[in-house]
Design a protein around this motif. Structure first.
Motif, PDB file in Angstrom:
ATOM      1  N   LYS A  66     -49.096  51.627 -77.534  1.00 50.83           N
ATOM      2  CA  LYS A  66     -47.678  51.636 -77.911  1.00 50.83           C
ATOM      3  C   LYS A  66     -47.261  50.411 -78.722  1.00 50.83           C
ATOM      4  O   LYS A  66     -46.746  50.544 -79.826  1.00 50.83           O
ATOM      5  CB  LYS A  66     -46.808  51.763 -76.648  1.00 50.83           C
ATOM      6  CG  LYS A  66     -46.886  53.120 -75.979  1.00 50.83           C
ATOM      7  CD  LYS A  66     -45.974  53.193 -74.775  1.00 50.83           C
ATOM      8  CE  LYS A  66     -46.529  52.347 -73.631  1.00 50.83           C
ATOM      9  NZ  LYS A  66     -45.736  52.500 -72.383  1.00 50.83           N
ATOM     10  N   ASP A  67     -47.432  49.243 -78.154  1.00 45.79           N
ATOM     11  CA  ASP A  67     -46.926  48.030 -78.796  1.00 45.79           C
ATOM     12  C   ASP A  67     -48.027  47.059 -79.205  1.00 45.79           C
ATOM     13  O   ASP A  67     -47.767  45.871 -79.420  1.00 45.79           O
ATOM     14  CB  ASP A  67     -45.926  47.319 -77.865  1.00 45.79           C
ATOM     15  CG  ASP A  67     -44.688  48.162 -77.610  1.00 45.79           C
ATOM     16  OD1 ASP A  67     -44.221  48.800 -78.558  1.00 45.79           O
ATOM     17  OD2 ASP A  67     -44.217  48.176 -76.454  1.00 45.79           O
ATOM     18  N   VAL A  68     -49.231  47.551 -79.291  1.00 40.08           N
ATOM     19  CA  VAL A  68     -50.353  46.724 -79.750  1.00 40.08           C
ATOM     20  C   VAL A  68     -50.880  47.351 -81.034  1.00 40.08           C
ATOM     21  O   VAL A  68     -51.333  48.494 -81.037  1.00 40.08           O
ATOM     22  CB  VAL A  68     -51.471  46.644 -78.699  1.00 40.08           C
ATOM     23  CG1 VAL A  68     -52.621  45.771 -79.226  1.00 40.08           C
ATOM     24  CG2 VAL A  68     -50.934  46.081 -77.385  1.00 40.08           C
ATOM     25  N   ARG A  69     -50.816  46.609 -82.127  1.00 37.99           N
ATOM     26  CA  ARG A  69     -51.234  47.137 -83.415  1.00 37.99           C
ATOM     27  C   ARG A  69     -52.762  47.164 -83.496  1.00 37.99           C
ATOM     28  O   ARG A  69     -53.434  46.199 -83.137  1.00 37.99           O
ATOM     29  CB  ARG A  69     -50.660  46.301 -84.557  1.00 37.99           C
ATOM     30  CG  ARG A  69     -49.155  46.314 -84.629  1.00 37.99           C
ATOM     31  CD  ARG A  69     -48.616  45.447 -85.767  1.00 37.99           C
ATOM     32  NE  ARG A  69     -48.967  46.005 -87.059  1.00 37.99           N
ATOM     33  CZ  ARG A  69     -49.803  45.439 -87.908  1.00 37.99           C
ATOM     34  NH1 ARG A  69     -50.392  44.286 -87.620  1.00 37.99           N
ATOM     35  NH2 ARG A  69     -50.062  45.994 -89.073  1.00 37.99           N
ATOM     36  N   GLY A  70     -53.289  48.281 -83.974  1.00 38.58           N
ATOM     37  CA  GLY A  70     -54.724  48.412 -84.112  1.00 38.58           C
ATOM     38  C   GLY A  70     -55.107  49.865 -84.282  1.00 38.58           C
ATOM     39  O   GLY A  70     -54.249  50.735 -84.474  1.00 38.58           O
ATOM     40  N   ARG A  71     -56.400  50.143 -84.208  1.00 42.61           N
ATOM     41  CA  ARG A  71     -56.883  51.522 -84.328  1.00 42.61           C
ATOM     42  C   ARG A  71     -58.040  51.742 -83.369  1.00 42.61           C
ATOM     43  O   ARG A  71     -58.659  50.783 -82.881  1.00 42.61           O
ATOM     44  CB  ARG A  71     -57.347  51.816 -85.756  1.00 42.61           C
ATOM     45  CG  ARG A  71     -58.663  51.140 -86.144  1.00 42.61           C
ATOM     46  CD  ARG A  71     -59.226  51.718 -87.414  1.00 42.61           C
ATOM     47  NE  ARG A  71     -60.498  51.121 -87.794  1.00 42.61           N
ATOM     48  CZ  ARG A  71     -61.696  51.592 -87.422  1.00 42.61           C
ATOM     49  NH1 ARG A  71     -61.769  52.657 -86.639  1.00 42.61           N
ATOM     50  NH2 ARG A  71     -62.812  51.014 -87.827  1.00 42.61           N
TER      51      ARG A  71
END
Length: 898
Positions: free
Chosen positions: A851-856
């Motif tokens: 949700k609130d952690v940017r990445g893939r």
């Protein structure tokens, strides 16, 4: 190089070093005028500090005068900003050293768009083109001590409206369609066309100093630009390198020495020059390289390393008191567009109405370093409506995501901007080709002398810009293909006859009686033989030129590149798709994730029929037609599956010629990125989050794929390989699964061999026979997987692919898989975390969200046919295992049934 020549170069380099160390006035004086300016509106009721580069909207937002322009309905609520006129002001203290120089210039790398520049209340220049670099002399206007610089902008909306009024006839489209909530007459101003709105973007129509500005002062000369063109040699010469320099001299008779060097190759050249006043081109003798130089070519992703070399150029005036320099990274590569004639089978008459000279059609493929390349990529649009918010980190993240999805090309679409230097630098470094376009899109344009002259200067300047970089494969300067297709219905009601339309189009492209040709006649083609050139996209390639530059059917499957959109079709039925030579635009829309939409909305907006959702949908009927045949509201699944089906269809056609159609050698889907948080055709959301489509892209663009599909009751299995070596002992593992068990119902190995860079059918059976053989109760009760492997070693050659024998809306037997995330653990590699999953039964379209952690994730949107699976999360920010685990959730198709 002779010993004496080496000695001279060494002495010259020593002089430069001493110049740097000792002389105060060694370099030309250059003062960066970026930073804080004061921005005021026409009646001075608003006055705020603003950053340059920047624009009015972001200045007002950062100073609290307006809320986030992207929030809810603010693109319309604050439209008054675009209708006002704004002034940028700053003061500048100038020393006597500056005033004493013979040349004192204000250099604006970009003004957006209609502006008058004043220094100490004296007008020194004017701008009407966002895509020009403006150089204004301020000698005699600037004074010692404090000076005032003003840039007075005129509303682009009002300017475009006035230009349209003055023109002798209407130039369509006059306004965007109402659903786009845009502004009119964007084609009458040389400005980012999509800033007036598009079917995926808002209309902010910003004003501002959008690129760098500086004050430059010198007595001798300054280097403005450099072009570097590599070509393949002959006999014992492996490469030839042509370098040209554009030098701006303060006066006639300036003399000096220029040294060109390639440090990695231990090469140098020196020229003693005498200059005339103004900008002139200085060409160096060609550098010749042999096998002994061991040149490593630049290759696109998937074919080798994107090797780069640094070119350094230094100018030192004869008096040794001023120095100017420029550095560029370059790559040794050749680019060719092949359009060879394709002969059809005897008796084929599919070319009714075509002339005898072109009835066979032509291929359309690119060769890099003489190797045919199947291009795989996506269309790039502006990453933000306000370009000052696009950072180098943003560009890196988006382009790296393209590479991680196995792309080798991006198309810089012609309705946006000529991209920032960082964009092209990153593309070169990553091995991404760039299909570059001049900024015309989906419209007719006025063709008076003023407009054509402005375009001519634009093309000349932007041509120099693209020459700085490696990976350009094509330059598309015009728009007539799109105009022909989309605008035919407008000619009669606007009074624009087809003849007049054709004349206006060719005036942009060719030499004519009104103005020297901006693009073809000496500005583009005659100066750049290293890159292919097309008149439009879509086009019939060289055959478009034979038809007077306006093709009768620019979307033909027998020539050039084609665009295809059909939202009413059953997108899983491959028989509906065309068989083009090259698919340069195609796509399906989807909403972004809830997490992305929530950033610019409130709780009452979070239904699909809310006013906010309607406001963000800029395409008539939007997603409605795309979802009725599938399973309710699973927009991201629909987009991903439709695009997978269509793209694999094009990849299978790489080696196929069916009634003259096919031999498809490239797919560039619409579109890679989003400009804001809204329904779009993108595979990356605004901010870079991967949609399900992008995870699918990573698989269907893999170098080797097994591609199953059904047509006419037949199950067909193909293998597609982009490898430069053949696969001699391959096998496709074909398995059938029920929706209730992790044990396969059926398993079969399909052996194959395949030549390099080709496609091939390796298996065929009736669907009903396959179902019976696999012990499937019915098509509704099972699913098939295929995976290419090395038959000798068992090593995977490509990703697992899925074949659904019936529509998912008819599937029976899916139960709650009870998906859960069991464990998250940090991995040795920085920013990588393993995520361990478990399930009690097979699950379709398993979807992980941070949700609130940017990445893939390494894999997502997958079919889970095993009780446990580990995926990798690549974080784009600092985080911990606990923080990531708290932000993770998981769902699947079953959740939409439940």
């Amino acid at each position: 190089m002779a010993i004496t020549e080496i000695g001279k170069v060494f002495v010259f380099k020593m002089a430069i070093t001493l110049c740097n160390l000792i002389l105060i006035h060694c370099r030309i004086i250059e003062v960066n005028l970026g930073g804080t300016w004061i921005i005021s509106n026409a009646n001075n009721s608003i006055s705020v500090p603003g950053t340059v580069p920047g624009n009015v909207h972001t200045a007002l937002y950062r100073n609290g005068n307006i809320p986030d322009p992207y929030f809810r309905f603010n693109d319309v609520n604050y439209r008054w900003i675009a209708y006002d006129n704004w002034v940028y002001t700053r003061t500048l203290e100038v020393s006597e050293d500056v005033i004493s120089k013979g040349n004192i210039l204000l250099v604006f790398e970009g003004l957006d768009t209609v502006a008058t520049v004043l220094v100490n209340n004296v007008e020194v220049g004017h701008s009407t083109n966002m895509f020009h670099r403006y150089i204004f002399s301020v000698k005699g206007v600037l004074k010692t001590g404090m000076n005032k610089i003003e840039v007075r902008f005129t509303s682009a909306v009002l300017y475009a409206k006035e230009q349209a009024k003055k023109f002798p006839y209407r130039v369509p489209p006059e306004c965007p369609v109402p659903v786009q909530r845009g502004e009119c007459h964007g084609n009458f101003i040389r400005k980012e066309q999509c800033s007036f709105s598009w079917d995926w973007g808002p209309a902010f129509v910003p004003q501002g100093i959008w690129r760098n500005v500086s004050l430059q002062a010198y007595n001798s000369a300054a280097i403005r630009d450099i072009t570097v063109t590599p070509t393949k040699g002959s006999a014992n010469i492996t490469w030839q390198l042509s370098v040209a320099l554009f030098v701006d001299s303060a006066e006639d008779g300036v003399t000096g020495t220029i040294v060109l060097s390639l440090p990695q190759l231990s090469r140098s050249q020196k020229l003693v020059i005498k200059l005339s006043q103004g900008i002139q081109k200085i060409s160096f003798p060609e550098m010749l390289f042999t096998e002994k130089d061991n040149i490593r070519p630049w290759w696109p992703q998937g074919y080798g390393k994107p090797n780069l070399y640094t070119v350094k150029v230094v100018f030192l005036s004869s008096s040794r008191d001023e120095q100017s320099s420029i550095n560029r990274n370059i790559g040794f590569r050749t680019v060719k567009l092949r359009q060879e004639r394709i002969e059809c089978a005897p008796g084929f008459n599919g070319f009714t109405g075509r002339s005898a000279l072109s009835v066979s059609g032509r291929g359309f493929h690119f060769e890099i370093n003489d190797l045919p390349i199947f291009l795989k990529g996506a269309n790039w649009i502006p990453a933000d409506a306000f370009e000052d918010r696009v950072t180098s980190s943003d560009l890196w993240n988006l382009l790296k995501s393209a590479v991680e999805a196995n792309m080798n090309v991006v198309r810089n679409w012609g309705g946006g901007i000529y991209q920032h230097d960082e964009f092209y630098d990153i593309a070169d470094e990553l091995g991404l080709l760039v299909w570059e376009e001049f900024m015309f899109a989906c419209a007719m344009y006025p063709v008076d002398v003023e407009f054509l002259n402005s375009v001519k200067e634009e093309v000349q300047y932007q041509k120099l810009c693209v020459d700085r970089y490696v990976g350009f494969i094509i330059i598309r300067p015009s728009y007539c293909g799109v105009v022909t297709m989309k605008m035919k219905k407008l000619w009669r009601p606007t009074g624009i006859t087809p003849v007049l339309r054709s004349q206006d189009t060719t005036r942009i492209i060719r030499r004519n009686q009104v103005s020297p040709t901006p693009i073809e006649g000496g500005t583009l083609e005659s100066e750049d033989k290293s890159r292919p050139f097309l008149s439009s996209s879509p086009s019939n390639g060289v055959d478009t030129e034979k038809e007077g530059w306006v093709a009768k059917n620019p979307n033909s499957s027998y020539w050039g590149d084609a665009h295809f959109y059909d939202y009413a079709m059953d997108c899983w039925n491959v028989s509906y798709y065309p068989k083009p030579r090259f698919a340069s635009e195609y796509g399906f829309q989807s909403y972004p994730s809830f997490e992305t939409l929530a950033q610019v909305s409130v709780e009452k907006d979070w239904t699909y029929n809310s006013a906010f959702m309607d406001h963000r949908q800029h395409h008539a009927d939007g997603l409605l037609r795309e979802i009725l045949w599938l399973v309710g509201l699973i927009f991201i699944v629909t987009q991903a599956q439709c695009m997978k089906t269509e793209t694999e269809h094009y990849r299978r056609l790489q080696s196929e010629l069916i009634k003259g159609e096919g031999r498809t050698m490239g797919t560039i889907y619409w579109q890679l990125n989003s400009i804001w948080q809204a329904p779009t055709w993108s595979s990356l959301e605004y901010g870079g989050r991967w949609k399900m489509l992008h995870y699918f892209v990573k698989d269907f663009f893999a170098p080797v794929i097994a591609s199953p599909y059904q047509e006419g009751g037949m199950f067909r299995l193909w293998v597609v390989s982009d490898l430069v070596k053949p696969i001699s002992r391959g096998a496709v593992s074909l398995k059938a699964w029920s929706w209730s068990s992790f044990t396969p119902l059926y398993s079969k190995k399909v052996s194959f061999n395949i030549k390099r860079q080709t496609s091939k059918q390796v298996y065929e059976d009736e669907v009903e026979t396959l179902l019976q053989s696999s012990k499937c109760k019915s098509a509704r009760h099972c699913v098939f997987t295929v995976k290419p492997v090395d038959a000798s070693t068992g090593q995977d050659l490509g990703p697992t692919n899925v074949f659904y024998p019936t529509s998912l809306s008819e599937v029976e037997g899916i139960s709650d898989p009870k998906l859960k995330i069991v464990k998250v653990a940090r991995m040795p590699q920085k920013g990588e975390f393993s995520v361990y999953l478990e399930a009690q039964s097979p699950a379709c379209y398993v979807w992980l969200v941070a949700k609130d952690v940017r990445g893939r994730f390494s894999d997502n949107g997958f079919l889970l046919i095993e009780p446990s699976k580990t995926v990798i999360f690549y974080s784009w920010q600092d985080t911990t295992e606990d923080e990531l685990e708290k932000n993770l959730y998981i769902k699947s198709l079953y959740d939409l049934y439940a």
